[in-house]
Each structure stands twice: as C-alpha cells, then as structure tokens.
Design a protein around this motif. Structure first.
Motif, PDB file in Angstrom:
ATOM      1  N   MET A  87       0.912  -1.311  -0.189  1.00  0.00           N
ATOM      2  CA  MET A  87       0.033   0.025   0.096  1.00  0.00           C
ATOM      3  C   MET A  87       0.892   1.245   0.057  1.00  0.00           C
ATOM      4  O   MET A  87       1.491   1.617   0.948  1.00  0.00           O
ATOM      5  N   HIS A  90       0.542   3.739   2.678  1.00  0.00           N
ATOM      6  CA  HIS A  90       0.746   3.417   4.144  1.00  0.00           C
ATOM      7  C   HIS A  90       2.088   2.772   4.244  1.00  0.00           C
ATOM      8  O   HIS A  90       2.328   2.660   5.497  1.00  0.00           O
ATOM      9  N   HIS A  92       3.518   0.039   3.617  1.00  0.00           N
ATOM     10  CA  HIS A  92       3.793  -1.396   3.954  1.00  0.00           C
ATOM     11  C   HIS A  92       3.459  -2.246   2.772  1.00  0.00           C
ATOM     12  O   HIS A  92       2.971  -1.873   1.916  1.00  0.00           O
ATOM     13  N   MET A 118      -6.429  -4.915   4.463  1.00  0.00           N
ATOM     14  CA  MET A 118      -7.285  -3.757   4.885  1.00  0.00           C
ATOM     15  C   MET A 118      -7.786  -3.299   3.308  1.00  0.00           C
ATOM     16  O   MET A 118      -7.342  -3.399   2.323  1.00  0.00           O
TER      17      MET A 118
HETATM   18 CU   LIG Z   1      -2.440  -0.588   4.627  1.00  0.00          CU
END
Ligand SMILES: [Cu+2]
Length: 143
Positions: A87, A90, A92, A118
């Motif tokens: 992502m 994010h 990660h 997610m």
């Molecule tokens: Cu994420």
C-alpha cells in the motif's frame, strides 16, 4: 524555561502524529490507473491480471492469473516471475508472500497466496524475466 521546552516537544509530537494520520487517510491519486491490462514499464510485455474469484475482498487468501505476451502478442512461455506489492499510502508491503506456482499455458501463470488485509489502494508488482527480456509491471487495485 524548561516548561516551554516540554510544551514545544509535545507540540512537535502532536504535529508529527497529525501528519502521519493525514497521510494514512490521504485518498489515492484521482487519476489512479486501475486497468487490469497494460504494457510493462519498458514495453517488453503485454500483461493482464484476473482474480480467480470476483469481487476481490479484504481478508481471504486467494489466487490470481497473470497473462503475459511479448509486444507482438506472442504468449510468453518459460517466464520467471517475482511478485511484490503493498500500500503506497501506508508504506507497507503485502501481508503474504505470493508465488507464481504454475505455468497454465498460453502465457498464463497462476499467482497463489495473495491477501489484502485492509481496504484502500494496493499495488501488485510483477518482476518478469525471460528470453524476451527483463521488465516489470505494476497494477493498482482499490479495495
Ligand atoms: Cu495499509
């Protein structure tokens, strides 16, 4: 004087936390290319992806089929593929390590063990190696 320093430190921490929080909530670029078929970065391959089951959802481990052809539309055989992703918003990666487990013929490859943990903007990147050349392609997904 010490009190002011402490207040300053706290203020800086709050600002940093707010910036990180905002970054997590930033919507992906409006012009995000969600195409499931595209040309690899250097134009070596035509690549397309298809999930084994639609719709793709958050949670379950599932498989994809990656279809590869050379620029002249010949199905790409004997290709070595590495899967990466994550992502971008994010910072990660993927929660699993998907592998290309099988060549299905006609330039199709089974990508096993994909999981999205997610909702949001995900990238799936394939590093592709064969006699035709080395190249990569990245697909965007919105979950
Ligand atoms: Cu994420």
């Amino acid at each position: 004087m010490k009190k002011f320093v402490l207040v300053g430190v706290v203020a800086v921490c709050v600002i940093i936390a707010a910036l990180i929080g905002t970054r997590m909530l930033t919507p992906p670029p409006a012009e995000l290319d969600l195409a499931r078929s595209k040309t690899s970065v250097n134009g070596t391959y035509l690549a397309s992806i298809e999930p084994e089951t639609e719709p793709v959802s958050v949670g379950p481990v599932h498989n994809w089929v990656l279809t590869l052809a050379s620029a002249d539309s010949t199905p790409a055989a004997g290709v070595t593929i590495e899967v990466d992703g994550g992502m971008p918003d994010h910072g990660h990666g993927l929660p699993t390590e998907p592998q290309v487990s099988r060549e299905l013929g006609d330039g199709r490859y089974l990508v096993e063990g994909v999981r999205f943990n997610m909702g949001g903007w995900w990238e799936l990147t394939f590093q592709i190696e064969s006699d035709v050349g080395s190249d990569s392609v990245t697909f965007n997904l919105m979950l």
